[in-house]
Design a protein around this motif. Structure first.
Motif, mmCIF file in Angstrom:
data_model
loop_
_atom_site.group_PDB
_atom_site.id
_atom_site.type_symbol
_atom_site.label_atom_id
_atom_site.label_comp_id
_atom_site.label_asym_id
_atom_site.label_seq_id
_atom_site.Cartn_x
_atom_site.Cartn_y
_atom_site.Cartn_z
ATOM 1 N N ARG A 354 -11.388 -10.999 -14.177
ATOM 2 C CA ARG A 354 -11.150 -11.968 -12.865
ATOM 3 C C ARG A 354 -10.061 -11.373 -12.170
ATOM 4 N N TYR A 355 -8.928 -10.872 -12.774
ATOM 5 C CA TYR A 355 -7.916 -10.596 -11.962
ATOM 6 C C TYR A 355 -7.983 -9.225 -11.334
ATOM 7 N N VAL A 356 -8.844 -8.298 -11.858
ATOM 8 C CA VAL A 356 -9.551 -7.188 -10.975
ATOM 9 C C VAL A 356 -10.017 -7.645 -9.686
ATOM 10 N N TYR A 357 -11.154 -8.505 -9.896
ATOM 11 C CA TYR A 357 -11.970 -9.200 -8.890
ATOM 12 C C TYR A 357 -11.035 -9.613 -7.648
ATOM 13 N N CYS A 358 -9.884 -10.610 -8.084
ATOM 14 C CA CYS A 358 -9.094 -10.937 -7.227
ATOM 15 C C CYS A 358 -8.175 -10.188 -6.452
ATOM 16 N N ALA A 359 -7.625 -9.066 -7.223
ATOM 17 C CA ALA A 359 -6.699 -8.011 -6.794
ATOM 18 C C ALA A 359 -7.551 -7.170 -5.666
ATOM 19 N N ARG A 360 -8.878 -6.982 -5.941
ATOM 20 C CA ARG A 360 -9.788 -6.126 -5.163
ATOM 21 C C ARG A 360 -9.990 -7.281 -3.695
ATOM 22 N N ALA A 361 -10.061 -8.239 -3.735
ATOM 23 C CA ALA A 361 -10.435 -9.304 -2.699
ATOM 24 C C ALA A 361 -9.040 -9.370 -1.924
ATOM 25 N N LEU A 362 -8.113 -9.303 -2.650
ATOM 26 C CA LEU A 362 -6.679 -9.385 -1.791
ATOM 27 C C LEU A 362 -6.285 -7.982 -1.167
ATOM 28 N N LEU A 363 -6.835 -6.896 -1.810
ATOM 29 C CA LEU A 363 -6.623 -5.653 -1.201
ATOM 30 C C LEU A 363 -7.362 -5.398 0.001
ATOM 31 N N ASP A 364 -8.673 -5.923 -0.148
ATOM 32 C CA ASP A 364 -9.753 -5.897 0.911
ATOM 33 C C ASP A 364 -9.207 -6.893 2.462
ATOM 34 N N ARG A 365 -8.475 -7.959 1.973
ATOM 35 C CA ARG A 365 -7.916 -8.701 3.147
ATOM 36 C C ARG A 365 -7.057 -7.950 4.042
ATOM 37 N N ILE A 366 -6.139 -7.031 3.159
ATOM 38 C CA ILE A 366 -4.914 -6.465 3.786
ATOM 39 C C ILE A 366 -5.427 -5.437 4.493
ATOM 40 N N GLU A 367 -6.110 -4.499 3.822
ATOM 41 C CA GLU A 367 -6.491 -3.119 4.339
ATOM 42 C C GLU A 367 -7.399 -3.336 5.632
ATOM 43 N N ASN A 368 -8.236 -4.487 5.724
ATOM 44 C CA ASN A 368 -8.990 -4.493 6.778
ATOM 45 C C ASN A 368 -8.517 -5.448 7.634
ATOM 46 N N ASN A 369 -7.473 -6.167 7.593
ATOM 47 C CA ASN A 369 -6.632 -6.732 8.446
ATOM 48 C C ASN A 369 -7.457 -8.080 8.942
ATOM 49 N N ARG A 370 -8.030 -8.753 7.575
ATOM 50 C CA ARG A 370 -8.781 -10.006 7.953
ATOM 51 C C ARG A 370 -7.800 -11.090 8.173
#
Length: 490
Positions: A354-370
């Motif tokens: 679950r932590y991997v999934y959430c960390a991936r989601a956070l990284l996606d938000r920041i890298e793609n400037n969501r």
């Protein structure tokens, strides 16, 4: 003239599918307590048509939510804004896309197949409710069920944990909507209350609608009609029996279901749709007595239907730095690999995944400037003097009570868990005194915005109050329009 149609569909998932609700659950579904269902109530008045659907699921999300909305809209030939989908939030339902604790391709396929099946079945469910659409009348009232308690308890060191807080806000109200045919016989009963569906805990490996299923069985066996449970505002409310800690907590589930269902029956017994109190008569033989017999209603009560939606943006607090997010992601991936290599038990692997999934989601938000906000929708459906407001989040009891207090409608219901579920929506006073921090591990899920819902950060304090204000604003707008329509009609 008001018309109503009701129907039910079996949405029980296959055995062997993973279950949603507890990261600390080991294993897959091995059976069922009872079937999971979806029950729809269609209401129509002079071509304005709405539908309320209650699901025995924790959430509706993404493609599944959109597909179900579209299915009902197309079959009923009504806008999607007129379709209200509410989940009872059972923690013994299936995992959905975005809410799982594994990375198993077989489970992913089962989830995809299940979602496709449910979307297809909703077309049939909508058609079935439409087919038995017929003349109806509606009455509503409230009762009280003391089955819940505020769960935000402060421990000895000042941390908030899942426990019992007798002094915290809790809404004991049970809203009951009785829908009868023109002879006064029950066609459907809608009932709403706010309390987490967690009597069946993480050790229980069977599908279950939890206590709402028991309540429905009691109501339906007594009245001979289908019933629909709507989850109200349970974000900070747990059952008075607590979260189930044993392998089977059916006794707690049954006690809560009987308490809720019997209160619904009590309220139903006071609601009449075909008769009203008539003039007094005097009768008697040895004694002189008086009575007020019930007589047929003098005229058909007006039941105009309306529905509206407004979009809202829920602002999020600042994200951490990109460097931190990458470090967090790498650390979570490493911990998961170690857990798999070391043969760690399934519960710990669940949490690591679950932590991997959430960390991936956070990284996606920041890298793609969501954008730092969540898109939500407030929906209001009105039938005569009754207003049903709905929001896609785990709303708190205080928010529901405030909407009802400020609503101009004589009868108002406010439901969370509707048309999706974005995250917890804590009230301002629920945030830590020193402010929420991304870098602190909290002990209660309504502060775990990233871990629970992978939304990246916490909602800005005051968001719940904003949702309340906008909901009340929409209710006032629809009340004023209703008044204008009545004046023009006369």
């Amino acid at each position: 003239m008001l018309q109503a149609g009701v129907a039910r569909s079996n949405i029980t998932p296959p055995i062997g599918m993973t279950m949603l609700g507890y990261a600390g659950r080991a294993g897959v579904a091995q059976g069922k307590d009872e079937d999971l269902t979806a029950t729809s109530l269609v209401l129509d008045n002079d071509g304005t048509r709405v539908v309320v659907v209650g699901f025995d699921l924790a959430f509706l999300h993404g493609r599944m939510l959109q597909g179900i909305k579209k299915a009902f809209s197309e079959v009923l030939q009504t806008p999607e804004s007129h379709v209200l989908l509410n989940c009872n939030h059972t923690h013994c339902g299936p995992t959905m896309k975005g809410y799982f604790y594994d990375d198993d391709p077989r489970q992913h396929r089962m989830r995809a197949d299940y979602e496709a099946r449910i979307i297809e079945e909703m077309t049939t469910l909508a058609a079935a409710a439409l087919e038995n659409l017929d003349g109806a009348r509606l009455a509503t009232g409230t009762g009280e069920a003391r089955i819940g308690i505020n769960r935000r308890e402060e421990d000895d060191v000042g941390d908030i944990i899942l426990g019992e807080n007798p002094d915290g806000p809790v809404d004991h109200e049970v809203r009951v909507i009785r829908v009868d045919d023109l002879q006064g016989r029950p066609k459907a009963v809608v009932f709403a209350h706010g309390c987490h569906t967690v009597t069946m805990g993480p050790k229980y490996l069977k599908w279950s609608p939890d206590y709402p299923g028991v309540a429905r069985q009691l109501i339906e066996s007594a009245l001979g009609c289908l019933s629909i449970f709507l989850q109200a505002n349970a974000g900070d409310i747990d059952p008075i029996t607590g979260i189930g800690a044993d392998e089977d907590n059916s006794d707690a589930k049954n006690r809560l279901g009987f308490a809720l269902g019997s209160e619904v029956l009590k309220v139903c017994s006071s609601l009449y749709t075909d008769t009203e109190r008539g003039p007094r008569i005097i009768f008697g033989m040895l004694a002189k007595a008086s009575a007020y017999p019930r007589v047929p209603i003098a005229e058909e009560p007006p039941s105009p239907i309306a529905a509206k939606e407004i979009a809202v943006e829920l602002p999020l607090m600042e994200y951490p730095t990109l460097e931190y997010a990458r470090e967090m992601h790498n650390k979570c991936v490493t911990e998961l690999e170690e857990a798999k290599t070391n043969g760690t038990d399934q519960v710990k692997r669940n949490v690591a995944q679950r932590y991997v999934y959430c960390a991936r989601a956070l990284l996606d938000r920041i890298e793609n400037n969501r954008k730092r906000s969540l898109d939500g929708t407030i929906q209001v459906i009105t039938i005569g003097d009754l207003a049903i407001a709905a929001f896609p989040g785990e709303t708190f009891a205080a928010s529901g009570m405030e909407v009802k207090r400020r609503s101009p409608f004589p009868h108002t219901l406010f439901c969370g868990y509707s048309n999706g579920c974005l995250t917890y929506i804590p009230t301002r006073d629920a945030y830590p005194e020193k402010g929420w921090s991304f870098f602190r591990r909290y002990h209660i899920p309504d502060m775990l915005f990233l871990q629970s819902y992978a939304v990246g950060s916490a909602l800005v304090p005051g968001t719940a109050e904003m949702v309340v204000d906008k909901t009340v604003g929409l209710l006032e707008e629809m009340w004023n329009e209703r008044d204008e329509d009545q004046q023009s009609a006369t």
